[in-house]
Scaffold this active site. Structure first.
Site, mmCIF file in Angstrom:
data_model
loop_
_atom_site.group_PDB
_atom_site.id
_atom_site.type_symbol
_atom_site.label_atom_id
_atom_site.label_comp_id
_atom_site.label_asym_id
_atom_site.label_seq_id
_atom_site.Cartn_x
_atom_site.Cartn_y
_atom_site.Cartn_z
ATOM 1 N N GLN A 101 45.808 83.611 98.736
ATOM 2 C CA GLN A 101 47.213 83.226 98.930
ATOM 3 C C GLN A 101 47.717 83.819 100.235
ATOM 4 O O GLN A 101 48.830 83.543 100.661
ATOM 5 C CB GLN A 101 48.063 83.776 97.783
ATOM 6 C CG GLN A 101 47.660 83.260 96.422
ATOM 7 C CD GLN A 101 48.324 84.083 95.322
ATOM 8 O OE1 GLN A 101 49.464 83.838 94.961
ATOM 9 N NE2 GLN A 101 47.621 85.068 94.810
ATOM 10 N N HIS A 119 47.868 78.918 100.982
ATOM 11 C CA HIS A 119 49.219 78.872 101.563
ATOM 12 C C HIS A 119 49.200 78.762 103.087
ATOM 13 O O HIS A 119 50.174 79.125 103.738
ATOM 14 C CB HIS A 119 50.015 80.122 101.144
ATOM 15 C CG HIS A 119 50.358 80.149 99.689
ATOM 16 N ND1 HIS A 119 50.573 81.307 98.965
ATOM 17 C CD2 HIS A 119 50.520 79.131 98.791
ATOM 18 C CE1 HIS A 119 50.854 81.002 97.706
ATOM 19 N NE2 HIS A 119 50.819 79.681 97.577
ATOM 20 N N CYS A 127 55.072 71.607 114.839
ATOM 21 C CA CYS A 127 56.368 71.122 115.312
ATOM 22 C C CYS A 127 57.036 70.279 114.230
ATOM 23 O O CYS A 127 56.427 69.368 113.667
ATOM 24 C CB CYS A 127 56.192 70.292 116.584
ATOM 25 S SG CYS A 127 57.761 69.623 117.164
ATOM 26 N N CYS A 130 57.446 66.524 116.362
ATOM 27 C CA CYS A 130 56.293 65.669 116.724
ATOM 28 C C CYS A 130 55.052 65.984 115.881
ATOM 29 O O CYS A 130 54.042 65.314 116.011
ATOM 30 C CB CYS A 130 55.967 65.781 118.213
ATOM 31 S SG CYS A 130 55.234 67.353 118.701
ATOM 32 N N CYS A 148 58.588 73.844 120.576
ATOM 33 C CA CYS A 148 57.342 73.119 120.834
ATOM 34 C C CYS A 148 57.151 72.876 122.340
ATOM 35 O O CYS A 148 58.047 72.311 122.987
ATOM 36 C CB CYS A 148 57.397 71.781 120.089
ATOM 37 S SG CYS A 148 55.974 70.732 120.399
ATOM 38 N N CYS A 151 57.271 68.749 122.940
ATOM 39 C CA CYS A 151 58.444 67.870 122.821
ATOM 40 C C CYS A 151 59.779 68.621 122.754
ATOM 41 O O CYS A 151 60.834 67.988 122.675
ATOM 42 C CB CYS A 151 58.297 66.974 121.597
ATOM 43 S SG CYS A 151 58.635 67.833 120.049
ATOM 44 N N GLY A 188 44.818 91.907 93.492
ATOM 45 C CA GLY A 188 46.062 92.211 94.214
ATOM 46 C C GLY A 188 47.086 91.098 94.224
ATOM 47 O O GLY A 188 47.702 90.836 95.247
ATOM 48 N N ASN A 214 43.895 95.622 90.309
ATOM 49 C CA ASN A 214 45.286 95.754 90.757
ATOM 50 C C ASN A 214 45.723 97.199 90.521
ATOM 51 O O ASN A 214 45.225 97.852 89.611
ATOM 52 C CB ASN A 214 46.194 94.790 89.959
ATOM 53 C CG ASN A 214 47.509 94.501 90.671
ATOM 54 O OD1 ASN A 214 48.219 95.399 91.117
ATOM 55 N ND2 ASN A 214 47.841 93.225 90.766
ATOM 56 N N ALA A 233 42.420 98.072 95.683
ATOM 57 C CA ALA A 233 41.333 97.098 95.837
ATOM 58 C C ALA A 233 40.149 97.688 96.598
ATOM 59 O O ALA A 233 38.991 97.483 96.226
ATOM 60 C CB ALA A 233 41.864 95.850 96.540
HETATM 61 P P1 NAD Z 1 53.016 90.136 95.648
HETATM 62 O O1 NAD Z 1 53.602 90.784 96.845
HETATM 63 O O2 NAD Z 1 53.901 89.396 94.739
HETATM 64 O O3 NAD Z 1 52.254 91.237 94.770
HETATM 65 C C1 NAD Z 1 51.323 92.129 95.299
HETATM 66 C C2 NAD Z 1 50.404 92.583 94.194
HETATM 67 O O4 NAD Z 1 49.426 93.447 94.749
HETATM 68 C C3 NAD Z 1 51.083 93.364 93.071
HETATM 69 O O5 NAD Z 1 50.585 92.914 91.825
HETATM 70 C C4 NAD Z 1 50.684 94.817 93.347
HETATM 71 O O6 NAD Z 1 50.616 95.591 92.167
HETATM 72 C C5 NAD Z 1 49.308 94.622 93.961
HETATM 73 N N1 NAD Z 1 48.868 95.676 94.871
HETATM 74 C C6 NAD Z 1 49.597 96.383 95.775
HETATM 75 N N2 NAD Z 1 48.799 97.220 96.477
HETATM 76 C C7 NAD Z 1 47.530 97.023 96.017
HETATM 77 C C8 NAD Z 1 46.260 97.560 96.360
HETATM 78 N N3 NAD Z 1 46.125 98.484 97.325
HETATM 79 N N4 NAD Z 1 45.173 97.136 95.679
HETATM 80 C C9 NAD Z 1 45.291 96.217 94.677
HETATM 81 N N5 NAD Z 1 46.466 95.666 94.319
HETATM 82 C C10 NAD Z 1 47.577 96.053 94.988
HETATM 83 O O7 NAD Z 1 51.831 89.244 96.186
HETATM 84 P P2 NAD Z 1 51.230 87.872 95.703
HETATM 85 O O8 NAD Z 1 51.061 87.845 94.231
HETATM 86 O O9 NAD Z 1 50.054 87.660 96.559
HETATM 87 O O10 NAD Z 1 52.366 86.764 96.025
HETATM 88 C C11 NAD Z 1 53.133 86.781 97.171
HETATM 89 C C12 NAD Z 1 52.958 85.603 98.134
HETATM 90 O O11 NAD Z 1 53.251 85.997 99.494
HETATM 91 C C13 NAD Z 1 51.549 85.129 98.231
HETATM 92 O O12 NAD Z 1 51.533 83.829 98.673
HETATM 93 C C14 NAD Z 1 51.036 86.093 99.293
HETATM 94 O O13 NAD Z 1 49.839 85.845 99.789
HETATM 95 C C15 NAD Z 1 52.152 86.045 100.316
HETATM 96 N N6 NAD Z 1 52.116 87.265 101.145
HETATM 97 C C16 NAD Z 1 51.042 87.380 101.961
HETATM 98 C C17 NAD Z 1 50.863 88.521 102.696
HETATM 99 C C18 NAD Z 1 49.627 88.581 103.537
HETATM 100 O O14 NAD Z 1 49.163 87.550 104.036
HETATM 101 N N7 NAD Z 1 49.006 89.739 103.654
HETATM 102 C C19 NAD Z 1 51.778 89.569 102.618
HETATM 103 C C20 NAD Z 1 52.902 89.401 101.779
HETATM 104 C C21 NAD Z 1 53.044 88.241 101.026
#
Ligand code: NAD
Length: 247
Positions: A101, A119, A127, A130, A148, A151, A188, A214, A233
């Site tokens: 995600q 995602h 853009c 365009c 952009c 355009c 996570g 988690n 993690a």
């Molecule tokens: P979330 O922010 O809702 O939840 C984060 C989860 O990670 C929680 O359950 C928390 O307990 C757990 N967590 C925190 N630190 C951890 C660690 N060190 N090891 C293991 N687990 C840990 O995130 P989500 O459920 O992914 O949903 C949020 C949305 O926003 C998603 O689409 C996400 O990918 C996006 N987002 C992405 C980023 C990124 O690209 N790094 C950052 C923030 C949000």
């Protein structure tokens, strides 16, 4: 815990098709804040910034926050041991796909090849006029809003905002790998964002073993009843990797 760990190692050893489903938590130790939880992005910013209608109507208000939230952080971030363990397991043929995600590119930076970005990603801008894609490296990110070069229309990060559909290919690929998996790692993620949050339930319905990693229990911990390995993690995956390699 010891028995549970032994059982998990056994399951991983017997697995034919491991798939990892990752969320913001896997990148927390790379210095990218999660959305939820202590010190999370939503402690500091209003989620409305990432709603598509708000962005279209208020791009000059949304863009500075989006740069702060993602671009100023993600550009500098490096993968952590959790990303590297998953990429090693792919090279060894154990892990078939990472469905993420996240929009931070860290799985790819760690060497993972088969990464399904549910995602989208921060690396490109699209853009709104365009529809042309501009890589971030070729955009003038000092502008507000970012415009952009083709355009003069409004550029939007090419990741999925609240209220936008999931890219169809990512959606199809994610479900296809999920239904093929016999072991599903859920790492996570809170399991709140739809429709991504449905994937582990599909894996479970299809008979896969679910292993959740988690720091705290999530939506899945009690509903799916996974093997729940509590901890960061990087630590948990490194331990599993050592045990799998017989150390
Ligand atoms: P979330 O922010 O809702 O939840 C984060 C989860 O990670 C929680 O359950 C928390 O307990 C757990 N967590 C925190 N630190 C951890 C660690 N060190 N090891 C293991 N687990 C840990 O995130 P989500 O459920 O992914 O949903 C949020 C949305 O926003 C998603 O689409 C996400 O990918 C996006 N987002 C992405 C980023 C990124 O690209 N790094 C950052 C923030 C949000």
């Amino acid at each position: 815990m010891q028995n549970k760990l032994k059982e998990v190692i056994n399951i991983l050893q017997q697995a034919n098709y491991i798939v990892a489903f990752t969320g913001a938590g896997i990148s927390a130790e790379s210095g990218i804040p999660t959305f939820r939880g202590k010190g999370g992005i939503w402690d500091k910013y209003d989620p409305i910034i990432l709603e598509i209608d708000y962005f279209k109507n208020n791009p000059d208000k949304a863009w500075p926050h989006i740069k702060d939230m993602f671009y100023n952080v993600i550009d500098k971030a490096q993968p952590n041991p959790a990303h590297f363990v998953l990429s090693d397991w792919e090279k060894q043929g154990k892990l078939k796909a990472v469905i993420t995600q996240n929009i931070d590119n860290l799985h790819q930076k760690a060497g993972s090849q088969n990464v399904i970005e549910f995602h989208g990603n921060t690396r490109n801008l699209i853009c709104m006029q365009c529809q042309k894609i501009t890589p971030v490296a070729q955009a003038d990110m000092t502008q507000n809003p970012v415009i952009c070069p083709h355009c003069g229309g409004l550029l939007k990060p090419d990741f999925v905002f609240f209220g936008e559909p999931i890219p169809p290919k990512a959606y199809q690929d994610a479900f296809a790998h999920t239904l093929q998996s016999d072991v599903y790692l859920v790492i996570g993620t809170t399991g709140i964002i739809m429709p991504a949050s449905l994937l582990p339930y599909e894996a479970r319905k299809n008979g896969a073993h679910i292993i959740e990693i988690n720091v705290s229990p999530s939506n899945y911990t009690h509903s799916i009843n996974p093997y729940f390995l509590q901890g960061k993690a990087s630590k948990v995956l490194s331990e599993l990797n050592q045990k799998l390699n017989g150390h």
